[in-house]
Design a protein around this motif. Structure first.
Motif, PDB file in Angstrom:
ATOM      1  N   LEU A 184       0.831  -1.205   0.000  1.00  0.00           N
ATOM      2  CA  LEU A 184       0.000   0.000   0.000  1.00  0.00           C
ATOM      3  C   LEU A 184       0.861   1.249   0.000  1.00  0.00           C
ATOM      4  O   LEU A 184       1.692   1.444   0.884  1.00  0.00           O
ATOM      5  CB  LEU A 184      -0.920   0.016   1.221  1.00  0.00           C
ATOM      6  CG  LEU A 184      -1.775   1.263   1.433  1.00  0.00           C
ATOM      7  CD1 LEU A 184      -2.727   1.471   0.267  1.00  0.00           C
ATOM      8  CD2 LEU A 184      -2.540   1.157   2.744  1.00  0.00           C
ATOM      9  N   THR A 185       0.653   2.089  -1.009  1.00  0.00           N
ATOM     10  CA  THR A 185       1.341   3.374  -1.089  1.00  0.00           C
ATOM     11  C   THR A 185       0.296   4.469  -0.993  1.00  0.00           C
ATOM     12  O   THR A 185      -0.684   4.460  -1.743  1.00  0.00           O
ATOM     13  CB  THR A 185       2.101   3.520  -2.425  1.00  0.00           C
ATOM     14  OG1 THR A 185       3.041   2.457  -2.534  1.00  0.00           O
ATOM     15  CG2 THR A 185       2.817   4.857  -2.501  1.00  0.00           C
ATOM     16  N   VAL A 186       0.487   5.382  -0.052  1.00  0.00           N
ATOM     17  CA  VAL A 186      -0.418   6.517   0.100  1.00  0.00           C
ATOM     18  C   VAL A 186       0.383   7.775  -0.199  1.00  0.00           C
ATOM     19  O   VAL A 186       1.412   8.033   0.422  1.00  0.00           O
ATOM     20  CB  VAL A 186      -1.014   6.587   1.520  1.00  0.00           C
ATOM     21  CG1 VAL A 186      -1.968   7.765   1.635  1.00  0.00           C
ATOM     22  CG2 VAL A 186      -1.721   5.280   1.866  1.00  0.00           C
ATOM     23  N   LEU A 187      -0.092   8.527  -1.183  1.00  0.00           N
ATOM     24  CA  LEU A 187       0.593   9.741  -1.606  1.00  0.00           C
ATOM     25  C   LEU A 187      -0.294  10.952  -1.371  1.00  0.00           C
ATOM     26  O   LEU A 187      -1.504  10.881  -1.566  1.00  0.00           O
ATOM     27  CB  LEU A 187       0.935   9.658  -3.103  1.00  0.00           C
ATOM     28  CG  LEU A 187       1.774   8.472  -3.552  1.00  0.00           C
ATOM     29  CD1 LEU A 187       1.857   8.418  -5.074  1.00  0.00           C
ATOM     30  CD2 LEU A 187       3.163   8.544  -2.941  1.00  0.00           C
ATOM     31  N   GLU A 188       0.316  12.040  -0.960  1.00  0.00           N
ATOM     32  CA  GLU A 188      -0.411  13.305  -0.840  1.00  0.00           C
ATOM     33  C   GLU A 188      -0.106  14.157  -2.061  1.00  0.00           C
ATOM     34  O   GLU A 188       1.028  14.201  -2.527  1.00  0.00           O
ATOM     35  CB  GLU A 188      -0.003  14.053   0.429  1.00  0.00           C
ATOM     36  CG  GLU A 188      -0.569  13.452   1.678  1.00  0.00           C
ATOM     37  CD  GLU A 188      -0.332  14.319   2.919  1.00  0.00           C
ATOM     38  OE1 GLU A 188       0.257  15.422   2.806  1.00  0.00           O
ATOM     39  OE2 GLU A 188      -0.748  13.892   4.000  1.00  0.00           O
ATOM     40  N   ALA A 189      -1.149  14.802  -2.541  1.00  0.00           N
ATOM     41  CA  ALA A 189      -0.989  15.737  -3.654  1.00  0.00           C
ATOM     42  C   ALA A 189      -1.873  16.951  -3.360  1.00  0.00           C
ATOM     43  O   ALA A 189      -2.594  16.972  -2.367  1.00  0.00           O
ATOM     44  CB  ALA A 189      -1.370  15.074  -4.970  1.00  0.00           C
ATOM     45  N   ALA A 190      -1.824  17.933  -4.224  1.00  0.00           N
ATOM     46  CA  ALA A 190      -2.489  19.206  -3.941  1.00  0.00           C
ATOM     47  C   ALA A 190      -3.863  19.298  -4.607  1.00  0.00           C
ATOM     48  O   ALA A 190      -4.110  18.717  -5.648  1.00  0.00           O
ATOM     49  CB  ALA A 190      -1.623  20.367  -4.405  1.00  0.00           C
ATOM     50  N   HIS A 191      -4.711  20.051  -3.954  1.00  0.00           N
ATOM     51  CA  HIS A 191      -6.043  20.365  -4.483  1.00  0.00           C
ATOM     52  C   HIS A 191      -6.407  21.755  -3.981  1.00  0.00           C
ATOM     53  O   HIS A 191      -6.143  22.064  -2.828  1.00  0.00           O
ATOM     54  CB  HIS A 191      -7.065  19.337  -3.978  1.00  0.00           C
ATOM     55  CG  HIS A 191      -8.430  19.567  -4.550  1.00  0.00           C
ATOM     56  ND1 HIS A 191      -9.306  20.451  -3.989  1.00  0.00           N
ATOM     57  CD2 HIS A 191      -9.046  19.048  -5.626  1.00  0.00           C
ATOM     58  CE1 HIS A 191     -10.414  20.471  -4.697  1.00  0.00           C
ATOM     59  NE2 HIS A 191     -10.281  19.618  -5.706  1.00  0.00           N
ATOM     60  N   PRO A 192      -6.952  22.647  -4.757  1.00  0.00           N
ATOM     61  CA  PRO A 192      -7.519  22.445  -6.083  1.00  0.00           C
ATOM     62  C   PRO A 192      -6.545  22.679  -7.228  1.00  0.00           C
ATOM     63  O   PRO A 192      -6.876  22.414  -8.376  1.00  0.00           O
ATOM     64  CB  PRO A 192      -8.654  23.461  -6.129  1.00  0.00           C
ATOM     65  CG  PRO A 192      -8.157  24.594  -5.303  1.00  0.00           C
ATOM     66  CD  PRO A 192      -7.348  23.952  -4.205  1.00  0.00           C
ATOM     67  N   VAL A 193      -5.359  23.162  -6.922  1.00  0.00           N
ATOM     68  CA  VAL A 193      -4.391  23.431  -7.985  1.00  0.00           C
ATOM     69  C   VAL A 193      -3.316  22.345  -7.964  1.00  0.00           C
ATOM     70  O   VAL A 193      -2.678  22.125  -6.934  1.00  0.00           O
ATOM     71  CB  VAL A 193      -3.736  24.828  -7.793  1.00  0.00           C
ATOM     72  CG1 VAL A 193      -2.694  25.084  -8.863  1.00  0.00           C
ATOM     73  CG2 VAL A 193      -4.796  25.923  -7.792  1.00  0.00           C
ATOM     74  N   PRO A 194      -3.118  21.635  -9.082  1.00  0.00           N
ATOM     75  CA  PRO A 194      -2.110  20.584  -9.123  1.00  0.00           C
ATOM     76  C   PRO A 194      -0.713  21.137  -8.867  1.00  0.00           C
ATOM     77  O   PRO A 194      -0.402  22.279  -9.199  1.00  0.00           O
ATOM     78  CB  PRO A 194      -2.198  20.040 -10.553  1.00  0.00           C
ATOM     79  CG  PRO A 194      -3.507  20.506 -11.081  1.00  0.00           C
ATOM     80  CD  PRO A 194      -3.831  21.773 -10.358  1.00  0.00           C
ATOM     81  N   THR A 195       0.127  20.293  -8.269  1.00  0.00           N
ATOM     82  CA  THR A 195       1.527  20.641  -8.019  1.00  0.00           C
ATOM     83  C   THR A 195       2.405  19.518  -8.568  1.00  0.00           C
ATOM     84  O   THR A 195       1.910  18.568  -9.166  1.00  0.00           O
ATOM     85  CB  THR A 195       1.787  20.776  -6.506  1.00  0.00           C
ATOM     86  OG1 THR A 195       1.541  19.506  -5.891  1.00  0.00           O
ATOM     87  CG2 THR A 195       0.923  21.862  -5.877  1.00  0.00           C
ATOM     88  N   ARG A 196       3.673  19.633  -8.325  1.00  0.00           N
ATOM     89  CA  ARG A 196       4.616  18.588  -8.745  1.00  0.00           C
ATOM     90  C   ARG A 196       4.209  17.248  -8.114  1.00  0.00           C
ATOM     91  O   ARG A 196       4.360  16.187  -8.744  1.00  0.00           O
ATOM     92  CB  ARG A 196       6.047  18.974  -8.343  1.00  0.00           C
ATOM     93  CG  ARG A 196       7.085  17.962  -8.763  1.00  0.00           C
ATOM     94  CD  ARG A 196       7.231  17.933 -10.260  1.00  0.00           C
ATOM     95  NE  ARG A 196       7.552  16.573 -10.682  1.00  0.00           N
ATOM     96  CZ  ARG A 196       7.697  16.201 -11.926  1.00  0.00           C
ATOM     97  NH1 ARG A 196       7.547  17.071 -12.900  1.00  0.00           N
ATOM     98  NH2 ARG A 196       7.987  14.974 -12.228  1.00  0.00           N
ATOM     99  N   ALA A 197       3.697  17.278  -6.892  1.00  0.00           N
ATOM    100  CA  ALA A 197       3.259  16.038  -6.235  1.00  0.00           C
ATOM    101  C   ALA A 197       2.118  15.389  -7.019  1.00  0.00           C
ATOM    102  O   ALA A 197       2.033  14.157  -7.101  1.00  0.00           O
ATOM    103  CB  ALA A 197       2.824  16.319  -4.799  1.00  0.00           C
ATOM    104  N   SER A 198       1.246  16.194  -7.617  1.00  0.00           N
ATOM    105  CA  SER A 198       0.155  15.663  -8.440  1.00  0.00           C
ATOM    106  C   SER A 198       0.698  14.962  -9.680  1.00  0.00           C
ATOM    107  O   SER A 198       0.208  13.903 -10.082  1.00  0.00           O
ATOM    108  CB  SER A 198      -0.789  16.789  -8.862  1.00  0.00           C
ATOM    109  OG  SER A 198      -1.287  17.490  -7.741  1.00  0.00           O
ATOM    110  N   LEU A 199       1.713  15.550 -10.281  1.00  0.00           N
ATOM    111  CA  LEU A 199       2.347  14.951 -11.461  1.00  0.00           C
ATOM    112  C   LEU A 199       3.060  13.649 -11.089  1.00  0.00           C
ATOM    113  O   LEU A 199       2.962  12.651 -11.812  1.00  0.00           O
ATOM    114  CB  LEU A 199       3.334  15.929 -12.093  1.00  0.00           C
ATOM    115  CG  LEU A 199       2.733  17.215 -12.665  1.00  0.00           C
ATOM    116  CD1 LEU A 199       3.841  18.191 -13.059  1.00  0.00           C
ATOM    117  CD2 LEU A 199       1.848  16.910 -13.845  1.00  0.00           C
ATOM    118  N   ASP A 200       3.777  13.667  -9.952  1.00  0.00           N
ATOM    119  CA  ASP A 200       4.478  12.464  -9.501  1.00  0.00           C
ATOM    120  C   ASP A 200       3.482  11.331  -9.218  1.00  0.00           C
ATOM    121  O   ASP A 200       3.734  10.174  -9.560  1.00  0.00           O
ATOM    122  CB  ASP A 200       5.299  12.764  -8.242  1.00  0.00           C
ATOM    123  CG  ASP A 200       6.462  13.702  -8.507  1.00  0.00           C
ATOM    124  OD1 ASP A 200       6.849  13.881  -9.689  1.00  0.00           O
ATOM    125  OD2 ASP A 200       6.988  14.271  -7.529  1.00  0.00           O
TER     126      ASP A 200
END
Length: 173
Positions: free
Chosen positions: A123-139
């Motif tokens: 299980l991998t849990v990743l955090e990314a940004a909302h509402p504006v995508p960031t580098r974490a969203s791309l990764d």
């Protein structure tokens, strides 16, 4: 956050004691009980209902049965602001049979690892940004694309997509 207690979904309000502390304790307790009941009513476990159901080596998804002993790997991908709770419910039903799961959330704490019969390695849990995508969203999108590319014709990929996924899991190219 949601937890299972005695086979029934329960709601855990993080600041419950602070809310209950103060004047008009009876009114505060009534208000907390109303909120807890409302949240239990819309819990991911309850809303998922029998959309994903497992009986032995057969998982039924939206009425379509899949024989897990005839499938290859079983992957689960979740993305969106509500994906942590939804994917936790799906993983709870699929259990140890899951080969790999990736969840992309705005707040990784919404995935209840204690309620899932799945090794932490799977299980991998990743955090990314909302509402504006960031580098974490791309990764995060790159991780999901890599998983999808590894999936073969005999593998089963279950996707749990909720609101906000377009920002949390962004691959504009």
């Amino acid at each position: 956050s949601e937890r299972i207690r005695g086979g029934r979904r329960a709601v855990n309000i993080r600041n419950r004691n602070a809310v209950l502390d103060g004047d008009e304790a009876d009114l505060r307790a009534d208000a907390v009980a109303i909120v807890e009941e409302a949240l239990s009513t819309v819990s991911s476990e309850r809303l998922l209902g029998d959309t994903v159901d497992r009986s032995g080596d057969t998982v039924t998804i939206d009425g379509r049965p899949y024989r897990l002993d005839a499938q290859g790997d079983l992957f689960v991908v979740g993305a969106g602001k509500g994906a942590g709770a939804l994917t936790t419910s799906v993983l709870r039903r699929l259990g140890e049979r899951v080969t790999e799961a990736i969840v992309i959330e705005k707040d990784a704490s919404t995935v209840d690892r204690t309620a899932i019969d799945l090794s932490n390695d799977a299980l991998t849990v990743l955090e990314a940004a909302h509402p504006v995508p960031t580098r974490a969203s791309l990764d995060a999108a790159e991780r999901v694309i890599a998983l999808a590319e590894r999936a073969g014709p005999d593998d089963l990929v279950v996707c749990c997509i909720t609101g906000g996924a377009s920002a949390l899991l962004a691959a504009p190219d």
